[in-house]
Design a protein around this motif. Structure first.
Motif, PDB file in Angstrom:
ATOM      1  N   PHE A 253      39.885 -32.353  18.291  1.00 56.08           N
ATOM      2  CA  PHE A 253      39.447 -31.703  16.995  1.00 56.08           C
ATOM      3  C   PHE A 253      40.671 -32.108  15.754  1.00 56.08           C
ATOM      4  CE2 PHE A 253      36.320 -28.556  18.483  1.00 56.08           C
ATOM      5  CZ  PHE A 253      35.302 -29.566  19.020  1.00 56.08           C
ATOM      6  N   LEU A 254      41.798 -31.608  16.231  1.00 57.99           N
ATOM      7  CA  LEU A 254      42.857 -31.649  15.235  1.00 57.99           C
ATOM      8  C   LEU A 254      43.323 -33.291  14.909  1.00 57.99           C
ATOM      9  CD1 LEU A 254      44.668 -30.124  13.493  1.00 57.99           C
ATOM     10  CD2 LEU A 254      46.519 -30.184  15.139  1.00 57.99           C
ATOM     11  N   PHE A 255      43.451 -34.030  16.377  1.00 62.19           N
ATOM     12  CA  PHE A 255      43.522 -35.480  15.935  1.00 62.19           C
ATOM     13  C   PHE A 255      42.517 -36.149  15.054  1.00 62.19           C
ATOM     14  CE2 PHE A 255      42.874 -39.766  17.769  1.00 62.19           C
ATOM     15  CZ  PHE A 255      44.109 -40.328  17.507  1.00 62.19           C
ATOM     16  N   PHE A 256      41.447 -35.780  15.125  1.00 64.12           N
ATOM     17  CA  PHE A 256      40.570 -36.665  14.506  1.00 64.12           C
ATOM     18  C   PHE A 256      40.332 -36.157  12.923  1.00 64.12           C
ATOM     19  CE2 PHE A 256      38.296 -37.508  18.612  1.00 64.12           C
ATOM     20  CZ  PHE A 256      38.538 -38.864  18.675  1.00 64.12           C
ATOM     21  N   ALA A 257      41.103 -34.842  12.686  1.00 68.14           N
ATOM     22  CA  ALA A 257      41.157 -34.442  11.402  1.00 68.14           C
ATOM     23  C   ALA A 257      42.409 -34.908  10.696  1.00 68.14           C
ATOM     24  CB  ALA A 257      41.146 -32.934  11.467  1.00 68.14           C
ATOM     25  N   GLU A 258      43.366 -35.073  11.540  1.00 68.87           N
ATOM     26  CA  GLU A 258      44.678 -35.573  10.774  1.00 68.87           C
ATOM     27  C   GLU A 258      45.393 -36.824  11.125  1.00 68.87           C
ATOM     28  OE1 GLU A 258      47.133 -33.182   9.607  1.00 68.87           O
ATOM     29  OE2 GLU A 258      45.629 -31.531   9.134  1.00 68.87           O
ATOM     30  N   GLY A 259      44.775 -37.486  12.112  1.00 62.25           N
ATOM     31  CA  GLY A 259      45.464 -38.660  12.659  1.00 62.25           C
ATOM     32  C   GLY A 259      44.830 -39.847  12.800  1.00 62.25           C
ATOM     33  N   VAL A 275      50.426 -47.981   9.639  1.00 64.20           N
ATOM     34  CA  VAL A 275      50.837 -46.653  10.447  1.00 64.20           C
ATOM     35  C   VAL A 275      49.555 -45.626  10.136  1.00 64.20           C
ATOM     36  CG1 VAL A 275      52.062 -45.919   8.281  1.00 64.20           C
ATOM     37  CG2 VAL A 275      52.403 -44.879  10.765  1.00 64.20           C
ATOM     38  N   TYR A 276      49.472 -44.724  11.042  1.00 61.21           N
ATOM     39  CA  TYR A 276      48.450 -43.619  10.678  1.00 61.21           C
ATOM     40  C   TYR A 276      48.981 -42.797   9.747  1.00 61.21           C
ATOM     41  CZ  TYR A 276      45.303 -45.481  14.537  1.00 61.21           C
ATOM     42  OH  TYR A 276      44.646 -46.026  15.124  1.00 61.21           O
ATOM     43  N   ILE A 277      48.279 -42.314   8.785  1.00 65.10           N
ATOM     44  CA  ILE A 277      48.606 -41.489   7.644  1.00 65.10           C
ATOM     45  C   ILE A 277      47.935 -40.201   7.387  1.00 65.10           C
ATOM     46  CG2 ILE A 277      49.922 -43.357   6.606  1.00 65.10           C
ATOM     47  CD1 ILE A 277      47.618 -43.285   4.464  1.00 65.10           C
ATOM     48  N   ARG A 278      48.335 -39.246   6.731  1.00 65.70           N
ATOM     49  CA  ARG A 278      47.581 -38.055   6.458  1.00 65.70           C
ATOM     50  C   ARG A 278      48.081 -37.586   5.142  1.00 65.70           C
ATOM     51  NH1 ARG A 278      50.096 -32.963   9.874  1.00 65.70           N
ATOM     52  NH2 ARG A 278      52.236 -33.351   8.897  1.00 65.70           N
ATOM     53  N   PRO A 315      49.295 -28.785  10.455  1.00 66.17           N
ATOM     54  CA  PRO A 315      48.492 -29.466   9.779  1.00 66.17           C
ATOM     55  C   PRO A 315      48.490 -29.343   8.289  1.00 66.17           C
ATOM     56  CG  PRO A 315      47.433 -27.623  10.551  1.00 66.17           C
ATOM     57  CD  PRO A 315      48.911 -27.522  11.158  1.00 66.17           C
ATOM     58  N   THR A 316      47.736 -30.392   7.678  1.00 68.41           N
ATOM     59  CA  THR A 316      48.060 -30.534   6.124  1.00 68.41           C
ATOM     60  C   THR A 316      46.666 -30.583   5.467  1.00 68.41           C
ATOM     61  OG1 THR A 316      48.371 -32.906   6.074  1.00 68.41           O
ATOM     62  CG2 THR A 316      50.455 -31.267   6.097  1.00 68.41           C
ATOM     63  N   THR A 317      45.555 -30.963   6.353  1.00 67.75           N
ATOM     64  CA  THR A 317      44.294 -31.051   5.648  1.00 67.75           C
ATOM     65  C   THR A 317      43.694 -29.627   5.856  1.00 67.75           C
ATOM     66  OG1 THR A 317      43.336 -31.719   7.916  1.00 67.75           O
ATOM     67  CG2 THR A 317      44.360 -33.489   6.652  1.00 67.75           C
ATOM     68  N   THR A 318      42.636 -29.804   5.072  1.00 68.07           N
ATOM     69  CA  THR A 318      41.720 -28.477   5.111  1.00 68.07           C
ATOM     70  C   THR A 318      41.070 -28.287   6.245  1.00 68.07           C
ATOM     71  OG1 THR A 318      41.355 -28.614   3.077  1.00 68.07           O
ATOM     72  CG2 THR A 318      39.979 -26.999   4.046  1.00 68.07           C
ATOM     73  N   ALA A 319      40.538 -29.366   7.175  1.00 70.26           N
ATOM     74  CA  ALA A 319      39.951 -29.088   8.475  1.00 70.26           C
ATOM     75  C   ALA A 319      41.025 -28.864   9.426  1.00 70.26           C
ATOM     76  CB  ALA A 319      39.424 -30.484   8.296  1.00 70.26           C
ATOM     77  N   GLY A 320      42.236 -29.333   9.456  1.00 70.70           N
ATOM     78  CA  GLY A 320      43.159 -29.138  10.385  1.00 70.70           C
ATOM     79  C   GLY A 320      43.542 -27.512  10.105  1.00 70.70           C
ATOM     80  N   LYS A 321      43.714 -27.096   9.197  1.00 64.60           N
ATOM     81  CA  LYS A 321      43.968 -25.611   8.907  1.00 64.60           C
ATOM     82  C   LYS A 321      43.104 -24.853   9.520  1.00 64.60           C
ATOM     83  CE  LYS A 321      46.974 -26.560   4.963  1.00 64.60           C
ATOM     84  NZ  LYS A 321      47.183 -26.396   3.554  1.00 64.60           N
ATOM     85  N   LEU A 322      41.616 -25.049   9.353  1.00 65.06           N
ATOM     86  CA  LEU A 322      40.563 -24.323   9.664  1.00 65.06           C
ATOM     87  C   LEU A 322      40.715 -24.203  11.371  1.00 65.06           C
ATOM     88  CD1 LEU A 322      37.653 -25.048   7.199  1.00 65.06           C
ATOM     89  CD2 LEU A 322      39.008 -23.101   7.412  1.00 65.06           C
TER      90      LEU A 322
END
Length: 357
Positions: A253-259, A275-278, A315-322
């Motif tokens: 879940f976190l990989f697809f939300a952040e990477g 490069v993969y970014i967030r 995590p820095t995204t909203t989905a990653g924090k949830l």
């Protein structure tokens, strides 16, 4: 009321505990017998035939005589002193640079700070003491009985082992192997056979702290802990299997939300192929994501689920924090289940340990 007899039979502490366990002694008799047994075994020398056997018991059984008790305390003190010495030796305060280091012809290796000479004296004294003690135990092991050597006989109990076999099996016991591991590094360094492993060998000397496990109380405590671990291990293994499944799910879940956002325009000087970014933490820009794969994200899951929270990968995204919030609570539940399993085993074994100590 129990009357004291003038003549009593001397029994060892192990025999006394065996009789207590089998209820062959009444409580009042057991207390008097224990006091008399303890008084006899700690004041006089071991009551056994043969000098070599008596010497082995003195070195191996702390409660067999006053002399063995003194040697046991001396060995414990030597362990503490040498261990503290090795720790203090690593402090810059107790290291000095050689006086001739300012000479331009001196290499950098010769300018390396060295510990004070007092630490070397302590180490040499401790090594000589432990070497002599180990050599005497090995040299006299053949004269002891199988029970005194704590050997578990797989053969016919009535069959007597030859002296060399008793010595070999005694030397292969875990505590004696630890003694060798604590002694050998010093001699390898002394004769220049350490090579590039000198630092590792110096650390191996610290294994001598495990010698304190030879005391009856510490040995009983270790046995209790091993029983607790063995009993709780199946339950912990089941919970760990569940933890791994949860780890794969939330790491994905976190990989697809952040990477999964790929860019070829972000810092082309550093990442010419992309490069993969967030988003950054303040949301004003972008940065390379630390979650490069699902496998890389496993570290984040275990650091978060165990509430360690190193903070190196966040995590820095909203989905990653949830997702992280969900992992917080799931991790607490998983850790609580493991602690409950261990606590149940501890409550069953601790009273037995208290009874025998």
């Amino acid at each position: 009321m129990l009357r004291r007899k003038k003549h009593h039979t001397h029994i060892s502490r192990s025999s006394f505990m065996t009789q207590i366990a089998s209820n062959s002694l009444r409580p009042s008799e057991s207390r008097v017998t224990f006091v008399r047994s303890f008084r006899d075994t700690t004041v006089c020398l071991p009551k056994v035939s043969g000098f070599r056997r008596a010497l082995f018991i003195i070195l191996n059984e702390p409660n067999s005589s006053l002399l063995s008790l003194v040697l046991s305390y001396l060995s414990f003190a030597m362990i503490i002193v040498t261990t503290v010495s090795l720790v203090l030796e690593s402090m810059p305060l107790f290291n000095y640079t050689p006086d001739n280091c300012g000479d331009p012809e001196i290499s950098v290796e010769l300018c390396k700070p060295v510990p004070d000479i007092a630490f070397e004296y302590i180490e040499v004294t401790g090594t000589i003491f432990f070497t002599a003690e180990y050599a005497l135990r090995i040299a006299t092991a053949h004269a002891a009985t199988e029970q005194e050597l704590h050997l578990s006989e797989e053969e016919d109990p009535d069959e007597k082992l030859p002296g060399w076999k008793k010595t070999l099996r005694y030397a292969m016991q875990s505590m004696n192997v630890i003694d060798v591991m604590a002694i050998v590094p010093f001699y390898l360094e002394f004769f220049g056979a350490a090579g590039g492993w000198a630092a590792v060998l110096r650390v191996l000397r610290l294994v001598r702290v495990f010698r304190v496990l030879k005391s009856p109380k510490m040995r009983a405590c270790v046995d209790m802990i091993l029983c607790i671990v063995a009993e709780a291990l199946p339950g912990i293994a089941s919970v760990f299997s569940l933890t791994c499944l949860v780890c794969v799910m939330f790491a994905s879940f976190l990989f697809f939300a952040e990477g999964t956002t790929y860019s070829v325009t972000h810092r082309p000087d550093l990442y010419p192929l992309g490069v993969y970014i967030r988003p950054t933490a303040n949301g004003l820009g972008f940065e390379p994501t630390p979650f490069k794969s699902i496998l890389h994200t496993f570290w984040w899951f275990f650091a978060t689920a165990t509430t360690v929270g190193y903070g190196d990968h966040v995590p820095t995204t909203t989905a990653g924090k949830l997702i992280s919030i969900a992992v917080f609570y799931i991790g607490i539940v998983l850790v609580a289940i493991k602690l409950t399993i261990v606590q149940g085993s501890f409550r069953r074994h601790y009273p037995k340990w208290r009874l025998h100590t």
